[in-house]
Design a protein around this motif. Structure first.
Motif, PDB file in Angstrom:
ATOM      1  N   SER A   4      14.769  -3.103  -3.180  1.00  0.00           N
ATOM      2  CA  SER A   4      13.389  -3.572  -3.182  1.00  0.00           C
ATOM      3  C   SER A   4      12.551  -2.839  -2.129  1.00  0.00           C
ATOM      4  O   SER A   4      11.383  -2.531  -2.361  1.00  0.00           O
ATOM      5  CB  SER A   4      13.360  -5.079  -2.918  1.00  0.00           C
ATOM      6  N   ASP A   8       6.612   1.681  -6.098  1.00  0.00           N
ATOM      7  CA  ASP A   8       5.787   0.709  -6.805  1.00  0.00           C
ATOM      8  C   ASP A   8       4.316   0.958  -6.437  1.00  0.00           C
ATOM      9  O   ASP A   8       3.977   0.969  -5.252  1.00  0.00           O
ATOM     10  CB  ASP A   8       6.224  -0.702  -6.390  1.00  0.00           C
ATOM     11  N   LYS A  59       9.715  -1.232 -10.897  1.00  0.00           N
ATOM     12  CA  LYS A  59      10.763  -2.104 -10.360  1.00  0.00           C
ATOM     13  C   LYS A  59      12.144  -1.460 -10.487  1.00  0.00           C
ATOM     14  O   LYS A  59      13.159  -2.149 -10.427  1.00  0.00           O
ATOM     15  CB  LYS A  59      10.759  -3.444 -11.108  1.00  0.00           C
TER      16      LYS A  59
END
Length: 518
Positions: free
Chosen positions: A82, A206, A402
């Motif tokens: 992430s 992102d 993602k």
């Protein structure tokens, strides 16, 4: 949406051809850290005896030399995936490469077991930046499905090839140099991507990143580390209150982690990914594949070394043909999915793995290792074919923005599947052996009670005792131990058969509507 911040808009003509060539150069650089992580996972095992002689660690410390890396790695995969989506996947990869190389070089000269354990934990921290970054970068570099599929196949082939080379490479380094060479070799392997990566690997992230939620990072660590540690304790010491309590704590933290992700506007882990049946089914297939595959390797290694008398390097070499076939299968299915639906390819690969387990479940193992090695060949080809396509489906099902989180989930599935296979099937194998072993009366009457108890605990203990007995007693003990061990192998193989068959059926049903590749 801009994915390649340094390469958009897409080019045409000669520039487009040059751009595509640059993509493959980038892939080549990404394979260096993949190869290193794969080799490092298996090579260090062969350095443990030399480490024990050099640093004189306790049994617990020696166990932590291996476990420290796996625990930190598993705990941080989701967070690092992430984080790469937010700050840039290439940036995170280069930080991981720099840290991994530096810590490897320092750990190679560790003066004590404590220093080496700390170094292994730091390697887990930087290693968690590598694998999700490589896979998510592939997702964003190769946006055309056909090229991405081939790139994922090369990624998987490099990982499988590194795992195959690890035992041979690690044994050779320890034999010709010293145990630290297994760690020091990371430096030259990491230099090419470190020097050229900034120029040849395009950055991606992102486009609308949220802030990094620190409590979520802590909760993800408090979820994965206790669960992985509990699994390892079960594999090492068997069932007990402590490992179950630790795993229960981890699962409670996992519940809190999920609740927090549901409440955040920009979660660390986008749980909506699991709402895609293609994504969740491919992840499940990967976990079950690794579960069964690592369980098989566990009992095959013991059979080859303890019952067939092979050295560790000889047993590793005996497995190389099957592991080579795994690499080739992963590459050959890429053109196949242009003619056959991907879901059926995944299902067929898992069914072939089930056939390998069927051969073990109902086969006779008294005639040498041929049956088990043939079963490994079927299992490896099936897993190689299925995982290449399932990994491509995982990346294709997730939004490009993602991809880091999706890659991290895939890598976490790899780690959990591998650990569960070793722990669960290993525990069942050990319990079956202990339950079925009946020491020959003449052996029980001859040896001390402590030696008999040790032989009744593990196959290694029985073979160690047999080596100290006269030939007739040794033969009787070996035959009894072989029969007991094989009874456990039949049980664990039957479990693997059921899991592979179930995974094959699941893939055939859920993934059947995915169209053929173009």
């Amino acid at each position: 949406m801009t994915i390649h911040s340094t390469l958009s808009p897409r080019l045409t003509g000669g520039n487009a051809a040059a751009h595509k060539s640059r993509d493959w150069f980038a892939l080549a650089l990404l394979m260096f850290p993949v190869l290193l992580v794969a080799v490092d996972n298996t090579a260090l095992t062969f350095a443990l005896p030399a480490i024990a002689r050099s640093l004189d660690p306790s049994g617990v410390e020696l166990l932590w030399v291996v476990d420290a890396y796996a625990l930190v790695l598993a705990g941080l995969l989701v967070a690092m995936g992430s984080l790469g989506d937010r700050i840039g996947r290439r940036r995170l990869l280069l930080v991981g490469i720099s840290g991994f190389a530096a810590v490897s070089a320092a750990s190679a000269f560790a003066p004590s077991a404590e220093w080496l354990i700390a170094g292994r934990a730091a390697l887990g921290f930087f290693g968690a930046m590598l694998m999700p970054s490589t896979l998510s970068l592939i997702r964003n570099i190769f946006q055309e499905p056909g090229r991405r599929r081939l790139a994922v196949a090369i990624w998987a082939a490099c990982f499988s090839g590194g795992a195959a080379l690890g035992p041979i490479f690690g044994g050779w380094l320890v034999e010709h140099f010293w145990w630290g060479a297994v760690l020091l070799v990371a430096v030259p392997i990491m230099l090419p991507p470190l020097i050229l990566g900034r120029f040849l690997i395009p950055e991606s992230k992102d486009p609308k990143p949220g802030r990094v939620d620190a409590p979520s990072v802590v909760l993800s660590m408090l979820t994965m580390v206790p669960v992985v540690y509990g699994i390892k304790e079960l594999a090492t010491h068997g069932p007990g209150l402590a490992p179950f309590a630790v795993m229960a704590f981890g699962m409670a933290m996992g519940f809190l982690f999920v609740r927090r992700q549901q409440a955040l506007a920009s979660p660390l882990l986008d749980l909506s990914l699991f709402g895609n049946p293609v994504f969740s089914t491919a992840i499940t297939a990967n976990i079950l594949s690794l579960f069964s595959y690592n369980g098989f390797i566990l009992f095959l290694a013991q059979h080859l070394q303890l019952l067939e008398g092979m050295s560790p390097s000889e047993s590793g070499t005996a497995m190389v043909p099957a592991l080579t076939a795994m690499v080739l299968a992963g590459l050959l299915v890429v053109p196949l999915v242009r003619k056959v639906r991907p879901g059926f390819v995944v299902a067929a690969g898992l069914a072939l793995s089930a056939t390998g387990y069927c051969l073990v479940t109902f086969g006779n193992h008294d005639g040498g290792p041929a049956t088990l090695l043939a079963a490994l060949l079927l299992l490896a080809v099936g897993v190689g074919a299925a995982e290449t396509i399932s990994n491509d489906l995982i990346l294709g099902a997730a939004p490009a923005a993602k991809s880091g989180a999706a890659a991290a989930i895939s890598e976490t599935g790899y780690e959990v599947g591998s650990l569960l296979g070793t722990a669960v099937l290993g525990s069942i194998l050990t319990a079956s052996y202990q339950q079925h072993l009946a020491l020959p009366a003449v052996v029980a009457e001859t040896v001390p009670a402590a030696a008999a108890d040790k032989a009744g605990e593990t196959l290694a203990g029985a073979m160690e005792l047999a080596g100290s007995l006269p030939a007739p007693l040794a033969e009787a003990l070996t035959a009894a131990a072989r029969a007991s061990f094989d009874s456990g192998v039949h049980i664990t193989a039957a479990i693997g058969l059921v899991l592979m068959a179930a995974a094959s059926a699941l893939a055939a049903v859920v993934l059947r509507r995915i169209p053929r590749a173009k």
